[in-house]
Motif scaffolding. Structure first.
Motif, short mmCIF file in Angstrom:
data_model
loop_
_atom_site.label_atom_id
_atom_site.label_comp_id
_atom_site.label_asym_id
_atom_site.label_seq_id
_atom_site.Cartn_x
_atom_site.Cartn_y
_atom_site.Cartn_z
N TRP A 180 -3.52 72.33 36.26
CA TRP A 180 -3.29 71.80 35.20
C TRP A 180 -2.20 70.42 35.86
CZ3 TRP A 180 -6.42 69.98 31.86
CH2 TRP A 180 -8.08 70.81 31.47
N ARG A 181 -0.53 70.72 36.51
CA ARG A 181 1.00 70.22 36.40
C ARG A 181 -0.09 68.78 37.53
NH1 ARG A 181 3.65 75.52 37.13
NH2 ARG A 181 4.14 75.12 34.92
N GLY A 204 0.98 70.31 32.22
CA GLY A 204 0.15 71.91 32.70
C GLY A 204 1.79 72.91 32.25
#
Length: 488
Positions: free
Chosen positions: A469-470, A477
Protein backbone atom coordinates in the motif's frame (compact mmCIF):
# COMPACT_ATOMS: atom_id res chain seq x y z
CA UNK A 1 -66.90 -25.74 -7.97
CA UNK A 2 -66.15 -28.75 -5.78
CA UNK A 3 -62.66 -29.97 -4.96
CA UNK A 4 -63.14 -33.07 -7.11
CA UNK A 5 -64.50 -31.17 -10.12
CA UNK A 6 -61.58 -28.72 -10.44
CA UNK A 7 -59.78 -28.97 -13.76
CA UNK A 8 -56.20 -29.66 -12.70
CA UNK A 9 -53.54 -31.43 -14.77
CA UNK A 10 -52.83 -35.00 -13.77
CA UNK A 11 -49.37 -36.02 -12.61
CA UNK A 12 -47.25 -37.89 -15.13
CA UNK A 13 -43.85 -39.48 -15.11
CA UNK A 14 -41.09 -38.05 -17.29
CA UNK A 15 -42.46 -39.93 -20.28
CA UNK A 16 -45.91 -38.34 -19.90
CA UNK A 17 -47.58 -41.49 -18.53
CA UNK A 18 -50.28 -40.80 -15.86
CA UNK A 19 -49.21 -41.54 -12.27
CA UNK A 20 -51.53 -43.45 -9.93
CA UNK A 21 -50.41 -41.84 -6.65
CA UNK A 22 -48.43 -38.80 -5.58
CA UNK A 23 -48.08 -40.00 -1.99
CA UNK A 24 -47.88 -43.77 -1.73
CA UNK A 25 -45.41 -46.27 -3.15
CA UNK A 26 -46.54 -49.69 -4.33
CA UNK A 27 -46.14 -52.26 -1.54
CA UNK A 28 -47.17 -55.85 -0.85
CA UNK A 29 -47.57 -58.16 2.15
CA UNK A 30 -47.97 -57.48 5.86
CA UNK A 31 -44.53 -55.88 6.09
CA UNK A 32 -45.33 -53.36 3.37
CA UNK A 33 -42.31 -54.23 1.27
CA UNK A 34 -41.95 -51.86 -1.67
CA UNK A 35 -42.04 -53.49 -5.08
CA UNK A 36 -39.29 -52.92 -7.61
CA UNK A 37 -41.98 -52.64 -10.27
CA UNK A 38 -43.00 -49.23 -8.86
CA UNK A 39 -40.94 -47.54 -11.53
CA UNK A 40 -42.35 -44.10 -10.68
CA UNK A 41 -40.84 -44.12 -7.17
CA UNK A 42 -37.53 -45.29 -8.64
CA UNK A 43 -37.68 -42.54 -11.27
CA UNK A 44 -38.38 -39.87 -8.62
CA UNK A 45 -35.50 -40.96 -6.39
CA UNK A 46 -33.04 -41.40 -9.24
CA UNK A 47 -33.98 -38.00 -10.71
CA UNK A 48 -33.62 -36.36 -7.29
CA UNK A 49 -30.12 -37.80 -6.90
CA UNK A 50 -29.11 -36.10 -10.13
CA UNK A 51 -30.75 -32.67 -9.73
CA UNK A 52 -27.51 -30.77 -9.30
CA UNK A 53 -24.91 -30.02 -11.91
CA UNK A 54 -21.42 -29.01 -10.76
CA UNK A 55 -21.46 -25.38 -9.69
CA UNK A 56 -19.22 -22.94 -11.50
CA UNK A 57 -15.68 -22.92 -10.12
CA UNK A 58 -15.86 -19.12 -10.17
CA UNK A 59 -18.98 -16.94 -10.33
CA UNK A 60 -21.04 -19.75 -8.75
CA UNK A 61 -23.60 -17.50 -7.00
CA UNK A 62 -25.58 -15.13 -9.16
CA UNK A 63 -28.82 -13.84 -10.61
CA UNK A 64 -30.01 -12.91 -14.06
CA UNK A 65 -32.78 -11.73 -16.33
CA UNK A 66 -33.76 -11.29 -19.96
CA UNK A 67 -34.15 -8.00 -21.74
CA UNK A 68 -33.04 -6.10 -24.81
CA UNK A 69 -30.30 -3.81 -26.06
CA UNK A 70 -31.21 -0.84 -28.25
CA UNK A 71 -28.75 1.29 -30.21
CA UNK A 72 -29.43 5.01 -29.81
CA UNK A 73 -26.32 6.46 -31.53
CA UNK A 74 -24.43 5.77 -34.75
CA UNK A 75 -21.13 3.93 -34.24
CA UNK A 76 -21.18 2.18 -37.61
CA UNK A 77 -17.98 4.01 -38.57
CA UNK A 78 -16.22 1.76 -36.03
CA UNK A 79 -17.94 -1.62 -36.40
CA UNK A 80 -20.19 -3.49 -38.80
CA UNK A 81 -21.46 -5.81 -36.03
CA UNK A 82 -25.21 -6.02 -36.58
CA UNK A 83 -26.20 -5.43 -32.94
CA UNK A 84 -24.42 -2.03 -32.94
CA UNK A 85 -26.02 -0.62 -36.08
CA UNK A 86 -28.27 2.48 -35.77
CA UNK A 87 -31.75 1.72 -34.42
CA UNK A 88 -31.02 -1.99 -33.92
CA UNK A 89 -32.82 -3.76 -31.06
CA UNK A 90 -31.42 -7.11 -29.89
CA UNK A 91 -32.83 -9.58 -27.36
CA UNK A 92 -30.39 -10.47 -24.62
CA UNK A 93 -29.73 -12.27 -21.33
CA UNK A 94 -27.68 -10.91 -18.42
CA UNK A 95 -26.19 -12.72 -15.44
CA UNK A 96 -24.58 -10.97 -12.46
CA UNK A 97 -22.55 -12.85 -9.88
CA UNK A 98 -19.98 -12.84 -7.13
CA UNK A 99 -16.58 -14.31 -8.02
CA UNK A 100 -15.20 -16.32 -5.10
CA UNK A 101 -18.25 -17.49 -3.15
CA UNK A 102 -20.08 -20.78 -3.55
CA UNK A 103 -23.77 -21.22 -4.45
CA UNK A 104 -24.95 -20.61 -0.89
CA UNK A 105 -22.58 -17.76 -0.05
CA UNK A 106 -23.89 -14.30 0.89
CA UNK A 107 -24.44 -11.80 -1.89
CA UNK A 108 -22.73 -9.11 0.21
CA UNK A 109 -19.23 -10.51 0.61
CA UNK A 110 -16.52 -8.08 -0.52
CA UNK A 111 -15.82 -9.45 -3.97
CA UNK A 112 -15.81 -8.36 -7.62
CA UNK A 113 -19.10 -8.92 -9.43
CA UNK A 114 -19.43 -10.67 -12.75
CA UNK A 115 -21.32 -8.84 -15.51
CA UNK A 116 -22.02 -11.38 -18.26
CA UNK A 117 -24.18 -10.54 -21.28
CA UNK A 118 -25.50 -12.65 -24.15
CA UNK A 119 -26.88 -10.89 -27.24
CA UNK A 120 -29.04 -13.00 -29.58
CA UNK A 121 -28.02 -11.38 -32.87
CA UNK A 122 -29.11 -12.26 -36.40
CA UNK A 123 -25.65 -13.76 -36.97
CA UNK A 124 -25.47 -15.84 -33.79
CA UNK A 125 -24.78 -15.15 -30.13
CA UNK A 126 -22.38 -12.45 -29.04
CA UNK A 127 -21.21 -12.78 -25.43
CA UNK A 128 -19.49 -10.13 -23.34
CA UNK A 129 -18.09 -11.66 -20.15
CA UNK A 130 -17.01 -8.79 -17.95
CA UNK A 131 -17.04 -7.52 -14.36
CA UNK A 132 -18.21 -4.49 -12.42
CA UNK A 133 -14.59 -3.28 -12.53
CA UNK A 134 -12.71 -2.05 -15.61
CA UNK A 135 -9.56 -3.92 -14.55
CA UNK A 136 -8.54 -7.23 -12.96
CA UNK A 137 -5.97 -8.65 -10.52
CA UNK A 138 -3.66 -10.26 -13.09
CA UNK A 139 -2.69 -9.75 -16.71
CA UNK A 140 -1.68 -13.28 -17.75
CA UNK A 141 -4.00 -16.30 -17.98
CA UNK A 142 -1.34 -18.65 -16.66
CA UNK A 143 -1.86 -17.13 -13.18
CA UNK A 144 -5.66 -17.32 -13.19
CA UNK A 145 -6.10 -20.70 -11.46
CA UNK A 146 -3.50 -19.69 -8.86
CA UNK A 147 -5.33 -16.45 -8.19
CA UNK A 148 -8.68 -18.19 -7.77
CA UNK A 149 -7.18 -20.82 -5.46
CA UNK A 150 -5.88 -18.01 -3.25
CA UNK A 151 -9.38 -16.51 -2.96
CA UNK A 152 -11.15 -19.79 -2.21
CA UNK A 153 -11.04 -21.92 0.94
CA UNK A 154 -7.92 -23.09 2.73
CA UNK A 155 -7.21 -26.75 1.85
CA UNK A 156 -6.60 -27.75 5.48
CA UNK A 157 -9.41 -25.89 7.25
CA UNK A 158 -12.03 -25.46 4.54
CA UNK A 159 -12.30 -21.79 5.57
CA UNK A 160 -11.88 -18.58 3.61
CA UNK A 161 -8.40 -17.32 4.38
CA UNK A 162 -7.30 -13.69 4.18
CA UNK A 163 -3.65 -14.69 4.52
CA UNK A 164 -3.78 -16.67 1.27
CA UNK A 165 -5.31 -13.66 -0.46
CA UNK A 166 -2.70 -11.21 0.76
CA UNK A 167 0.10 -13.68 0.11
CA UNK A 168 -0.90 -13.87 -3.54
CA UNK A 169 -1.63 -10.16 -3.91
CA UNK A 170 1.62 -8.98 -2.34
CA UNK A 171 3.62 -11.40 -4.48
CA UNK A 172 1.73 -10.14 -7.56
CA UNK A 173 2.19 -6.35 -7.69
CA UNK A 174 0.10 -6.13 -10.87
CA UNK A 175 -2.90 -6.67 -8.56
CA UNK A 176 -2.50 -3.21 -6.94
CA UNK A 177 -5.00 -1.37 -9.12
CA UNK A 178 -7.72 -4.01 -8.72
CA UNK A 179 -7.18 -4.47 -4.98
CA UNK A 180 -7.61 -0.71 -4.57
CA UNK A 181 -11.00 -1.03 -6.29
CA UNK A 182 -11.96 -4.09 -4.28
CA UNK A 183 -11.15 -2.53 -0.92
CA UNK A 184 -12.90 0.71 -1.79
CA UNK A 185 -16.59 1.57 -1.88
CA UNK A 186 -17.30 -0.37 -5.08
CA UNK A 187 -16.08 -3.62 -3.50
CA UNK A 188 -19.64 -4.19 -2.22
CA UNK A 189 -22.36 -2.73 -4.48
CA UNK A 190 -25.74 -1.88 -2.95
CA UNK A 191 -27.31 -4.32 -5.41
CA UNK A 192 -26.72 -5.55 -8.94
CA UNK A 193 -28.84 -2.65 -10.20
CA UNK A 194 -26.49 -0.08 -8.66
CA UNK A 195 -23.22 -1.14 -10.27
CA UNK A 196 -21.59 -0.48 -13.62
CA UNK A 197 -20.41 -3.22 -15.94
CA UNK A 198 -17.26 -3.28 -18.04
CA UNK A 199 -15.79 -5.48 -20.74
CA UNK A 200 -12.53 -4.97 -18.81
CA UNK A 201 -10.77 -6.60 -21.76
CA UNK A 202 -9.95 -4.73 -24.93
CA UNK A 203 -11.65 -6.03 -28.07
CA UNK A 204 -11.27 -5.23 -31.74
CA UNK A 205 -13.97 -3.65 -33.88
CA UNK A 206 -13.94 -3.88 -37.66
CA UNK A 207 -16.05 -1.59 -39.85
CA UNK A 208 -17.56 -2.28 -43.27
CA UNK A 209 -14.53 -0.75 -44.98
CA UNK A 210 -12.09 -3.08 -43.25
CA UNK A 211 -10.72 -0.49 -40.79
CA UNK A 212 -9.80 -1.82 -37.34
CA UNK A 213 -10.19 -0.20 -33.94
CA UNK A 214 -9.55 -1.21 -30.35
CA UNK A 215 -12.56 -0.89 -28.05
CA UNK A 216 -13.48 -1.07 -24.35
CA UNK A 217 -17.12 -1.31 -23.19
CA UNK A 218 -18.59 0.63 -20.26
CA UNK A 219 -22.17 -0.16 -19.16
CA UNK A 220 -23.12 2.73 -16.86
CA UNK A 221 -26.01 2.01 -14.51
CA UNK A 222 -28.96 4.37 -15.01
CA UNK A 223 -29.95 3.77 -11.38
CA UNK A 224 -26.77 5.45 -10.16
CA UNK A 225 -23.76 3.79 -8.53
CA UNK A 226 -24.31 3.00 -4.85
CA UNK A 227 -22.57 0.76 -2.32
CA UNK A 228 -22.84 -0.91 1.07
CA UNK A 229 -20.47 -0.16 3.91
CA UNK A 230 -18.65 -3.13 5.43
CA UNK A 231 -20.94 -3.01 8.48
CA UNK A 232 -24.11 -2.97 6.35
CA UNK A 233 -22.80 -5.82 4.21
CA UNK A 234 -21.89 -7.93 7.26
CA UNK A 235 -25.35 -7.46 8.73
CA UNK A 236 -27.10 -8.40 5.48
CA UNK A 237 -24.91 -11.49 5.11
CA UNK A 238 -26.54 -12.80 8.28
CA UNK A 239 -30.10 -11.57 7.71
CA UNK A 240 -30.63 -11.89 3.94
CA UNK A 241 -27.85 -13.75 2.14
CA UNK A 242 -29.78 -13.52 -1.15
CA UNK A 243 -30.48 -9.78 -0.99
CA UNK A 244 -29.02 -8.96 -4.42
CA UNK A 245 -30.79 -11.82 -6.18
CA UNK A 246 -34.04 -10.85 -4.45
CA UNK A 247 -33.61 -7.18 -5.33
CA UNK A 248 -33.17 -7.83 -9.06
CA UNK A 249 -36.15 -10.18 -9.25
CA UNK A 250 -38.46 -7.88 -7.29
CA UNK A 251 -37.52 -4.78 -9.29
CA UNK A 252 -38.33 -6.45 -12.60
CA UNK A 253 -41.47 -8.12 -11.22
CA UNK A 254 -42.78 -4.75 -10.03
CA UNK A 255 -42.19 -3.13 -13.43
CA UNK A 256 -39.12 -1.14 -12.34
CA UNK A 257 -36.90 -2.48 -15.14
CA UNK A 258 -33.24 -1.61 -14.53
CA UNK A 259 -31.18 -0.24 -17.38
CA UNK A 260 -27.59 0.54 -18.27
CA UNK A 261 -26.25 3.00 -20.87
CA UNK A 262 -23.48 1.59 -23.03
CA UNK A 263 -20.52 3.81 -23.77
CA UNK A 264 -17.29 2.76 -25.46
CA UNK A 265 -13.71 3.97 -25.66
CA UNK A 266 -12.23 3.74 -29.16
CA UNK A 267 -8.50 3.58 -29.84
CA UNK A 268 -7.26 3.76 -33.46
CA UNK A 269 -5.60 0.48 -34.37
CA UNK A 270 -2.19 2.01 -34.99
CA UNK A 271 -2.08 3.81 -31.62
CA UNK A 272 -1.48 0.56 -29.71
CA UNK A 273 2.21 -0.20 -30.36
CA UNK A 274 3.45 3.23 -29.24
CA UNK A 275 0.89 4.02 -26.53
CA UNK A 276 2.39 5.12 -23.21
CA UNK A 277 1.51 1.80 -21.55
CA UNK A 278 0.37 -1.56 -22.85
CA UNK A 279 -3.26 -0.95 -23.90
CA UNK A 280 -4.05 -4.68 -23.69
CA UNK A 281 -2.95 -5.01 -20.06
CA UNK A 282 -6.03 -6.06 -18.04
CA UNK A 283 -4.68 -4.31 -14.93
CA UNK A 284 -4.83 -0.91 -16.66
CA UNK A 285 -7.59 1.50 -17.72
CA UNK A 286 -7.39 3.87 -20.67
CA UNK A 287 -7.59 7.43 -19.29
CA UNK A 288 -10.74 9.11 -20.58
CA UNK A 289 -8.68 12.17 -21.43
CA UNK A 290 -6.89 10.08 -24.05
CA UNK A 291 -9.94 8.15 -25.28
CA UNK A 292 -13.26 9.75 -24.25
CA UNK A 293 -16.46 7.78 -23.75
CA UNK A 294 -18.71 7.53 -26.82
CA UNK A 295 -22.45 6.86 -26.39
CA UNK A 296 -23.84 3.73 -28.08
CA UNK A 297 -27.18 2.62 -26.61
CA UNK A 298 -29.09 1.21 -23.66
CA UNK A 299 -29.55 -2.23 -22.12
CA UNK A 300 -32.85 -2.88 -20.30
CA UNK A 301 -33.73 -5.98 -18.25
CA UNK A 302 -37.49 -6.46 -18.18
CA UNK A 303 -38.22 -10.20 -17.88
CA UNK A 304 -37.46 -12.59 -15.05
CA UNK A 305 -36.62 -16.18 -15.99
CA UNK A 306 -39.54 -18.58 -15.60
CA UNK A 307 -37.20 -21.17 -14.05
CA UNK A 308 -33.93 -20.18 -12.39
CA UNK A 309 -32.11 -23.47 -12.97
CA UNK A 310 -33.02 -23.74 -16.65
CA UNK A 311 -32.30 -20.15 -17.63
CA UNK A 312 -29.63 -18.89 -15.21
CA UNK A 313 -27.83 -21.90 -13.73
CA UNK A 314 -27.53 -23.44 -17.20
CA UNK A 315 -26.67 -20.16 -18.93
CA UNK A 316 -23.26 -20.43 -20.59
CA UNK A 317 -21.37 -17.25 -21.45
CA UNK A 318 -18.11 -17.35 -23.37
CA UNK A 319 -15.96 -14.56 -24.82
CA UNK A 320 -15.22 -16.79 -27.81
CA UNK A 321 -18.73 -16.04 -29.09
CA UNK A 322 -17.66 -13.20 -31.39
CA UNK A 323 -19.85 -12.11 -34.31
CA UNK A 324 -18.65 -10.51 -37.56
CA UNK A 325 -17.38 -7.00 -36.85
CA UNK A 326 -15.94 -7.93 -33.43
CA UNK A 327 -12.70 -9.77 -32.66
CA UNK A 328 -10.26 -10.40 -29.81
CA UNK A 329 -7.18 -8.38 -28.90
CA UNK A 330 -3.70 -9.54 -27.78
CA UNK A 331 -4.87 -9.36 -24.13
CA UNK A 332 -3.34 -12.54 -22.65
CA UNK A 333 -6.16 -12.97 -20.15
CA UNK A 334 -8.77 -12.69 -22.90
CA UNK A 335 -6.94 -15.17 -25.10
CA UNK A 336 -6.87 -17.69 -22.24
CA UNK A 337 -10.58 -17.19 -21.58
CA UNK A 338 -11.41 -17.92 -25.22
CA UNK A 339 -10.50 -21.52 -24.41
CA UNK A 340 -11.37 -21.87 -20.74
CA UNK A 341 -14.99 -20.66 -20.81
CA UNK A 342 -16.44 -23.03 -23.43
CA UNK A 343 -14.33 -25.82 -21.96
CA UNK A 344 -15.83 -25.38 -18.50
CA UNK A 345 -19.35 -25.47 -19.99
CA UNK A 346 -18.60 -28.78 -21.70
CA UNK A 347 -17.53 -30.19 -18.35
CA UNK A 348 -20.29 -28.65 -16.25
CA UNK A 349 -23.41 -29.06 -18.39
CA UNK A 350 -22.27 -31.24 -21.28
CA UNK A 351 -20.96 -30.87 -24.84
CA UNK A 352 -24.37 -29.86 -26.21
CA UNK A 353 -24.85 -26.94 -23.83
CA UNK A 354 -25.48 -24.58 -26.76
CA UNK A 355 -28.83 -26.32 -27.37
CA UNK A 356 -30.17 -25.44 -23.91
CA UNK A 357 -32.84 -22.67 -23.87
CA UNK A 358 -30.72 -19.75 -22.55
CA UNK A 359 -27.81 -20.57 -24.87
CA UNK A 360 -29.73 -21.40 -28.03
CA UNK A 361 -29.11 -18.84 -30.80
CA UNK A 362 -32.12 -17.06 -32.28
CA UNK A 363 -30.51 -17.47 -35.70
CA UNK A 364 -30.10 -20.64 -37.77
CA UNK A 365 -27.42 -23.14 -36.71
CA UNK A 366 -25.67 -24.92 -39.59
CA UNK A 367 -22.97 -26.81 -37.77
CA UNK A 368 -21.04 -30.00 -38.43
CA UNK A 369 -21.15 -30.86 -34.71
CA UNK A 370 -22.99 -34.09 -34.03
CA UNK A 371 -24.05 -36.59 -31.38
CA UNK A 372 -22.84 -36.59 -27.77
CA UNK A 373 -24.92 -36.81 -24.58
CA UNK A 374 -28.24 -34.94 -24.40
CA UNK A 375 -28.20 -33.79 -28.02
CA UNK A 376 -31.72 -33.32 -29.36
CA UNK A 377 -31.38 -31.00 -32.39
CA UNK A 378 -29.77 -32.78 -35.34
CA UNK A 379 -27.18 -31.13 -37.52
CA UNK A 380 -28.50 -29.43 -40.67
CA UNK A 381 -25.51 -30.74 -42.58
CA UNK A 382 -26.33 -33.43 -45.14
CA UNK A 383 -23.05 -35.13 -44.30
CA UNK A 384 -21.17 -34.68 -40.98
CA UNK A 385 -17.93 -33.38 -42.44
CA UNK A 386 -16.48 -30.55 -44.49
CA UNK A 387 -15.80 -30.18 -47.27
CA UNK A 388 -18.39 -32.49 -48.80
CA UNK A 389 -20.10 -32.91 -52.16
CA UNK A 390 -23.69 -33.12 -50.90
CA UNK A 391 -24.65 -29.49 -50.40
CA UNK A 392 -23.43 -29.07 -46.84
CA UNK A 393 -22.87 -25.60 -45.34
CA UNK A 394 -19.78 -23.71 -46.45
CA UNK A 395 -17.72 -21.05 -44.68
CA UNK A 396 -19.17 -17.55 -45.04
CA UNK A 397 -16.28 -15.31 -46.02
CA UNK A 398 -18.69 -12.59 -47.14
CA UNK A 399 -19.79 -11.67 -43.62
CA UNK A 400 -16.21 -11.10 -42.55
CA UNK A 401 -14.73 -9.41 -45.61
CA UNK A 402 -11.16 -8.38 -44.97
CA UNK A 403 -9.54 -10.30 -42.13
CA UNK A 404 -10.87 -9.35 -38.70
CA UNK A 405 -7.85 -10.67 -36.87
CA UNK A 406 -5.08 -8.73 -35.16
CA UNK A 407 -2.94 -11.78 -35.88
CA UNK A 408 -2.63 -10.57 -39.47
CA UNK A 409 -0.21 -7.98 -38.15
CA UNK A 410 2.30 -10.69 -37.36
CA UNK A 411 4.19 -9.19 -34.44
CA UNK A 412 1.25 -7.39 -32.77
CA UNK A 413 1.18 -9.70 -29.76
CA UNK A 414 4.91 -9.39 -29.24
CA UNK A 415 4.88 -5.65 -29.79
CA UNK A 416 2.03 -5.17 -27.33
CA UNK A 417 4.06 -6.69 -24.54
CA UNK A 418 7.26 -4.74 -25.01
CA UNK A 419 7.90 -2.06 -22.39
CA UNK A 420 5.90 1.16 -22.69
CA UNK A 421 6.85 4.44 -21.05
CA UNK A 422 4.34 4.18 -18.20
CA UNK A 423 4.22 0.42 -17.68
CA UNK A 424 4.24 0.24 -13.89
CA UNK A 425 2.00 -1.51 -11.40
CA UNK A 426 1.39 1.24 -8.85
CA UNK A 427 0.73 4.44 -10.80
CA UNK A 428 -2.94 4.10 -11.67
CA UNK A 429 -3.82 2.70 -8.25
CA UNK A 430 -2.13 5.73 -6.68
CA UNK A 431 -3.95 8.11 -9.00
CA UNK A 432 -7.23 6.52 -8.00
CA UNK A 433 -6.46 7.00 -4.30
CA UNK A 434 -5.25 10.60 -4.60
CA UNK A 435 -7.43 12.04 -7.37
CA UNK A 436 -10.63 9.95 -7.57
CA UNK A 437 -11.43 9.22 -3.91
CA UNK A 438 -12.45 11.95 -1.49
CA UNK A 439 -11.31 12.11 2.14
CA UNK A 440 -14.25 10.05 3.41
CA UNK A 441 -13.74 7.37 0.78
CA UNK A 442 -10.01 7.23 1.58
CA UNK A 443 -10.83 6.75 5.26
CA UNK A 444 -13.23 3.91 4.42
CA UNK A 445 -10.55 2.37 2.20
CA UNK A 446 -8.04 2.44 5.05
CA UNK A 447 -10.61 0.94 7.43
CA UNK A 448 -11.61 -1.79 4.98
CA UNK A 449 -8.03 -2.84 4.27
CA UNK A 450 -6.97 -2.72 7.90
CA UNK A 451 -10.00 -4.73 8.97
CA UNK A 452 -9.25 -7.33 6.32
CA UNK A 453 -5.56 -7.57 7.32
CA UNK A 454 -6.42 -8.02 10.98
CA UNK A 455 -8.30 -11.23 10.22
CA UNK A 456 -5.53 -13.81 10.30
CA UNK A 457 -2.81 -12.19 8.16
CA UNK A 458 0.59 -12.73 9.78
CA UNK A 459 4.17 -11.63 9.18
CA UNK A 460 5.99 -11.50 6.80
CA UNK A 461 2.87 -11.23 4.62
CA UNK A 462 1.54 -8.42 6.79
CA UNK A 463 4.71 -6.39 6.29
CA UNK A 464 4.50 -6.98 2.55
CA UNK A 465 0.92 -5.73 2.61
CA UNK A 466 2.01 -2.48 4.29
CA UNK A 467 4.76 -2.01 1.69
CA UNK A 468 2.26 -2.87 -1.06
CA UNK A 469 0.00 0.00 0.00
CA UNK A 470 2.92 2.38 0.51
CA UNK A 471 3.89 1.71 -3.10
CA UNK A 472 0.37 2.75 -4.07
CA UNK A 473 0.39 5.79 -1.79
CA UNK A 474 2.79 6.45 1.10
CA UNK A 475 0.22 8.16 3.32
CA UNK A 476 -2.45 5.49 2.80
CA UNK A 477 0.09 2.76 3.52
CA UNK A 478 1.23 4.45 6.72
CA UNK A 479 -2.37 4.90 7.90
CA UNK A 480 -3.18 1.25 7.22
CA UNK A 481 -0.10 0.09 9.11
CA UNK A 482 -0.92 2.33 12.05
CA UNK A 483 -4.51 1.07 12.26
CA UNK A 484 -3.45 -2.59 12.02
CA UNK A 485 -0.72 -2.13 14.61
CA UNK A 486 -3.12 -0.72 17.13
CA UNK A 487 -3.31 2.94 16.23
CA UNK A 488 -6.55 4.90 15.93
Amino acid sequence: MTETSRKVPYTTNNAGVPVESDEHSLTVGPDGAMLLQDHYVIEKMAQFNRERVPERVVHAKGAGAYGFFEVTEDVSQYTKASLFQPGQRTDMLARFSTVAGEQGSPDTWRDPRGFALKFYTELGNYDMVGNNTPIFFIRDATKFSDFIHSQKRHPATGLRNNEMQWDFWTLSPESAHMVTWLMGDRGIPKSYRYMNGYSSHTYMWLNAGGEKFWVKYHFKTDQGVDFLTQAEADELAGTDADVHRRDLHRAIESGDAPSWSLKVQIMPFDDAPDYRFNPFDLTKVWPHGDYPLIDVGRMTLNRNPEDYFVHIEQAAFEPSNLVPGIGPSPDKMLLGRLFSYPDTHRYRIGPNYAQLPPNRPHSAVNSYAKDGPMRYVPSNASMPYAPNSFGGPAADVAHYGKTAGWYSEGEMVHAAYTLHAEDDDWGQAGTQVREVLDDAARERLVSNVAGHLKQGVTRPILDRAFEYWRNIDQDIGDRIAKKVNGGL
